[in-house]
Design a protein around this motif. Structure first.
Motif, PDB file in Angstrom:
ATOM      1  N   GLU A  50      -7.161   0.963   1.817  1.00  0.00           N
ATOM      2  CA  GLU A  50      -6.051   1.867   1.533  1.00  0.00           C
ATOM      3  C   GLU A  50      -5.316   1.484   0.246  1.00  0.00           C
ATOM      4  OE1 GLU A  50      -5.149   4.600   2.770  1.00  0.00           O
ATOM      5  OE2 GLU A  50      -6.415   4.702   4.546  1.00  0.00           O
ATOM      6  N   SER A  62       3.845   9.527   9.322  1.00  0.00           N
ATOM      7  CA  SER A  62       4.277  10.333   8.181  1.00  0.00           C
ATOM      8  C   SER A  62       5.406  11.299   8.513  1.00  0.00           C
ATOM      9  CB  SER A  62       3.083  11.098   7.615  1.00  0.00           C
ATOM     10  OG  SER A  62       2.179  10.180   7.069  1.00  0.00           O
ATOM     11  N   TRP A  65       3.512   8.290  -1.129  1.00  0.00           N
ATOM     12  CA  TRP A  65       2.092   8.333  -0.783  1.00  0.00           C
ATOM     13  C   TRP A  65       1.913   8.167   0.718  1.00  0.00           C
ATOM     14  CZ3 TRP A  65      -2.329  10.155  -1.463  1.00  0.00           C
ATOM     15  CH2 TRP A  65      -3.457   9.574  -0.892  1.00  0.00           C
ATOM     16  N   ARG A  97       0.175  10.943   2.869  1.00  0.00           N
ATOM     17  CA  ARG A  97      -1.097  10.516   3.438  1.00  0.00           C
ATOM     18  C   ARG A  97      -1.342  11.191   4.787  1.00  0.00           C
ATOM     19  NH1 ARG A  97      -4.743   8.924   5.467  1.00  0.00           N
ATOM     20  NH2 ARG A  97      -5.971   7.013   5.440  1.00  0.00           N
ATOM     21  N   PHE A 146      -4.988   3.681  -3.230  1.00  0.00           N
ATOM     22  CA  PHE A 146      -3.690   4.022  -3.817  1.00  0.00           C
ATOM     23  C   PHE A 146      -3.604   3.579  -5.268  1.00  0.00           C
ATOM     24  CE2 PHE A 146       0.827   2.750  -4.508  1.00  0.00           C
ATOM     25  CZ  PHE A 146       1.342   4.030  -4.581  1.00  0.00           C
ATOM     26  N   GLU A 205      -8.993  15.835  -1.732  1.00  0.00           N
ATOM     27  CA  GLU A 205      -9.299  14.942  -0.600  1.00  0.00           C
ATOM     28  C   GLU A 205     -10.691  14.327  -0.723  1.00  0.00           C
ATOM     29  OE1 GLU A 205      -8.014  12.875   2.485  1.00  0.00           O
ATOM     30  OE2 GLU A 205      -6.810  14.473   1.580  1.00  0.00           O
ATOM     31  N   ARG A 248      -8.701   4.400   9.568  1.00  0.00           N
ATOM     32  CA  ARG A 248      -7.331   4.840   9.420  1.00  0.00           C
ATOM     33  C   ARG A 248      -6.379   3.872  10.092  1.00  0.00           C
ATOM     34  NH1 ARG A 248      -7.469  11.225   9.192  1.00  0.00           N
ATOM     35  NH2 ARG A 248      -8.077  11.123   7.026  1.00  0.00           N
ATOM     36  N   SER A 259      -3.428   1.570   8.371  1.00  0.00           N
ATOM     37  CA  SER A 259      -2.037   1.978   8.528  1.00  0.00           C
ATOM     38  C   SER A 259      -1.087   0.801   8.362  1.00  0.00           C
ATOM     39  CB  SER A 259      -1.832   2.656   9.874  1.00  0.00           C
ATOM     40  OG  SER A 259      -2.034   1.721  10.901  1.00  0.00           O
ATOM     41  N   LEU A 285      -0.578   0.395   4.790  1.00  0.00           N
ATOM     42  CA  LEU A 285       0.232   1.496   4.272  1.00  0.00           C
ATOM     43  C   LEU A 285       1.702   1.305   4.604  1.00  0.00           C
ATOM     44  CD1 LEU A 285      -1.949   4.650   4.798  1.00  0.00           C
ATOM     45  CD2 LEU A 285      -1.130   3.711   2.660  1.00  0.00           C
ATOM     46  N   ARG A 317      -0.046  15.619  -2.212  1.00  0.00           N
ATOM     47  CA  ARG A 317      -0.769  16.446  -1.247  1.00  0.00           C
ATOM     48  C   ARG A 317      -1.824  17.309  -1.926  1.00  0.00           C
ATOM     49  NH1 ARG A 317       4.020  17.657   2.531  1.00  0.00           N
ATOM     50  NH2 ARG A 317       3.853  15.879   3.941  1.00  0.00           N
TER      51      ARG A 317
END
Lengths: 336, 334
Positions: B225, B152, B142, B146, B229, B212, A36, A40, A43, B208
């Motif tokens: 990632e 977020s 997204w 996420r 996506f 998952e 993660r 990030s 992202l 959402r």
């Protein structure tokens, strides 16, 4: 679906390299976390264009509102211009236009909100009664269509309906003539315009609102209606005592959203229709159109920014109040 | 208004449809739907037995029909008027039937180049604008959906605040003209509307809901990632991307106010602004087509209106259900 899911669940252990066959729970979570944090950065890169847009086109203009407190001079730029304190606000208040345009903004938007919500609600309930599928589909499409018509086109339609070539005639006047009523010169009579604009808004948004309400009706559980039917309720009864009360939360959300927009007098539609027709200003001039006109005619950035700031602050207070009231209200209704 | 039959809708008493059955088989089982009372029921909301027409139903048919006519008649008047000879229009200003029939205005419009230039401008703004809007909205949404710690949530507030508080017209005008110097540039029409916070939240609520497990399994298989996506999230989200793209496209197509603020060169006018100019200054109409002859001004105005809304009229029957879907999603997710 279920088969593929179990296959996926089985995969992690299979994909795990042999060196990591130690008790699965611990290492797997750390590995996930590491993934993660590694992801990030990427992202954030993905979000960058969006963030940049918000910074430049949503947040920078907010900072640009300092113009409201400045004696703006193009050559010195926004931040170089000298401060002028509250002079710009004083100018707006002393011009004497303030009460009238604030009142117009409130009256028109309350009319718009009430009328479009009412029409949407009524339409949704009536559409829900229709059984002929094709007819229903067609009608739903027809009443939703005006939402996609641009304000400019609406303005042209209105001219065709209210006034013909040279400012007289028009469909409505000809209809009035059938009942030997006198012609009305609509574009020089400010009196009826709040109602004309309300009708335009109902035309534009009635179908849109009905789609939202119809979606909420679809979510009402079927057995409620079946129980009512067994008790011998008529359709009108069911609509009034079941559908209508259950649509309250949806209506509340739409009202909150609408109240938040109340200080933004739907500039596009009003300006496209009224334009620079000064005789109609007494009932149709709202804050937005006033701001735009003074920007164009006086060219005074400071004053217009001051009005804009006033508008934004009052709008913000209104929407916050609406949200708080709606929360309290919905809490009470959930207790009942 | 979904018509598909989900197992939940099958009333007690009928054979339970198993999730694992093929869809057609499930349909077949669900077909003899009966209510508790044993009468056949219809699918859709509020389905009730109807043996006789209740007054309320009759009122509903009348009410909906009246509103439907109210919605369609102005459109019809524009179309009919655009095909009616100028002599009639100059007298009454409108017509319900194209009599005497005339194509003069269309001939005039398409004999000049102005309309084609207007179309080119509008198409540029609509296509480039929608592409930019869609990609920026999807990727930002997204990242919000996420659910990353410390990123977020602030982003959600960041995108939500502009819905409540805006800088207003003056700072935007100064930004575009003094800072970015985008006068007479189509991007001045595109950029101020590039992201709609409301549509960001529509996309977030859809993202959402994505399963998952699929995403996790891809991550475990080593997909980064970006790959998750582009190769999983986006293909799975085609329906919502279509909805959002359509909303953006319509708003770009109809945009005229930003164009009026920032575009002063008539050669760069998009269609809506051309039309607005025709209202503001009827005499412009005579010069519009670029032909020397006297143009049928009133008819021309209506014909140009038809030309402007034509593509929306044509695409509407196919696109309509997507709009309904998007609105429904937005409404139920708040």
């Amino acid at each position: 679906m279920q088969e593929s899911m179990t296959a996926q669940q089985g995969r992690p252990t299979a994909a795990e390299p042999p060196s990591r066959s130690a008790p699965s729970a611990e290492p797997q979570t750390t590995r996930k976390r590491r993934q993660r944090s590694r992801g990030s950065g990427v992202l954030l890169l993905l979000a960058a264009p969006g963030i940049a847009w918000f910074l430049v086109f949503a947040y920078a203009p907010m900072a640009g509102l300092v113009v409201a407190f400045k004696n703006f001079d193009v050559s010195q730029g926004i931040f170089g211009s000298p401060w002028s304190g509250l002079d710009n606000f004083k100018y707006f208040v002393e011009s004497g236009d303030a009460p009238a345009i604030v009142l117009n903004t409130l009256v028109l938007n309350i009319l718009f909100l009430a009328a479009t919500l009412g029409a949407g609600l009524a339409l949704a309930i009536m559409l829900n009664e229709l059984r002929a599928r094709i007819f229903k589909k067609f009608m739903q499409s027809a009443i939703f269509f005006p939402y996609f018509v641009s304000p400019i086109v609406i303005s042209i339609m209105l001219q065709v309906i209210l006034a013909g070539a040279g400012g007289h005639g028009g469909a409505v006047n000809d209809a009035l003539g059938l009942f030997s009523l006198p012609e009305v010169s609509w574009y020089t009579e400010p009196g009826p315009w709040p109602w004309i604009l309300t009708i335009v808004k109902v035309w534009q948004l009635g179908g849109y609102m009905s789609v939202i309400f119809l979606a909420a009706i679809t979510a009402i559980p079927e057995d409620v209606y079946e129980a009512a039917m067994l008790d011998g309720a008529s359709r009108a009864r069911m609509a009034l005592s079941i559908t209508l009360p259950l649509l309250k939360p949806t209506a509340a959300i739409l009202i909150v959203l609408g109240v938040g927009r109340i200080f933004y007098g739907d500039f596009g539609t009003i300006f496209a229709i009224i334009g620079d027709n000064g005789t109609l200003f007494s009932t149709t001039d709202v804050i937005d159109t006033y701001v735009f006109r003074s920007l164009r005619t006086i060219g005074d950035f400071g004053t217009t920014a001051a009005i804009g700031l006033f508008q934004s602050v009052v709008g913000f207070i209104l929407v916050t109040a609406a949200v708080l009231i709606q929360r309290r209200y919905s809490k009470e209704s959930s207790i009942l | 208004m979904s018509t598909s039959i989900t197992p939940k809708m099958i009333p007690a008493g009928t054979v339970e449809a198993d999730q694992t059955m093929p869809r057609q088989q499930r349909r077949a089982l669900a077909k003899p739907k009966t209510s508790v009372t044993g009468h056949p029921v219809r699918s859709g909301p509020g389905r009730r037995k109807s043996l006789r027409v209740e007054p309320f139903t009759a009122v509903s048919y009348v009410g909906v029909t009246v509103f439907g006519l109210f919605a369609l008649i102005p459109l019809w008047m524009i179309v009919a008027g655009s095909l009616t000879a100028e002599s009639t229009l100059a007298r009454s200003g409108y017509s319900f039937f194209p009599e005497p029939f005339s194509l003069d205005a269309y001939v005039a419009i398409f004999s000049g180049t102005a309309v084609f230039e207007g179309y080119a401008a509008t198409l540029f703004i609509t296509f480039i604008g929608t592409a930019l809007s869609l990609s920026a909205t999807a990727s930002l949404s997204w990242v919000i959906a996420r659910g990353m710690p410390r990123i977020s949530r602030p982003l959600t507030i960041f995108a939500y605040l502009p819905m409540l508080f805006t800088g207003g017209l003056v700072p935007l005008y100064l930004l575009v003209t003094q800072v970015l110097h985008l006068q007479n540039n189509w991007f001045a029409v595109i950029l101020p509307h590039m992201m709609a916070p409301f549509l960001v939240f529509v996309a977030v609520s859809f993202f959402r809901q994505l399963p998952e497990e699929i995403l996790d399994s891809a991550r475990v298989d080593g997909a980064g990632e970006l790959r998750v996506f582009f190769e999983i999230v986006l293909p799975l989200s085609k329906p919502i991307l279509a909805v959002i793209g359509l909303f953006y496209a319509v708003s770009y197509w109809n945009e005229w106010f930003t164009a009026m603020l920032f575009i002063s060169d008539p050669d760069k006018y998009p269609l809506q602004l051309m039309l607005q100019n025709l209202i503001a200054n009827v005499t412009n109409a005579a010069t519009l087509p670029g032909s020397g002859s006297v143009a049928p001004i009133y008819q021309l105005r209506l014909a140009l209106t038809v030309v402007t809304i034509g593509p929306i009229l044509l695409a509407y029957p196919f696109a309509q259900r997507y709009f309904v879907k998007g609105l429904t999603l937005g409404a139920t997710k708040g």
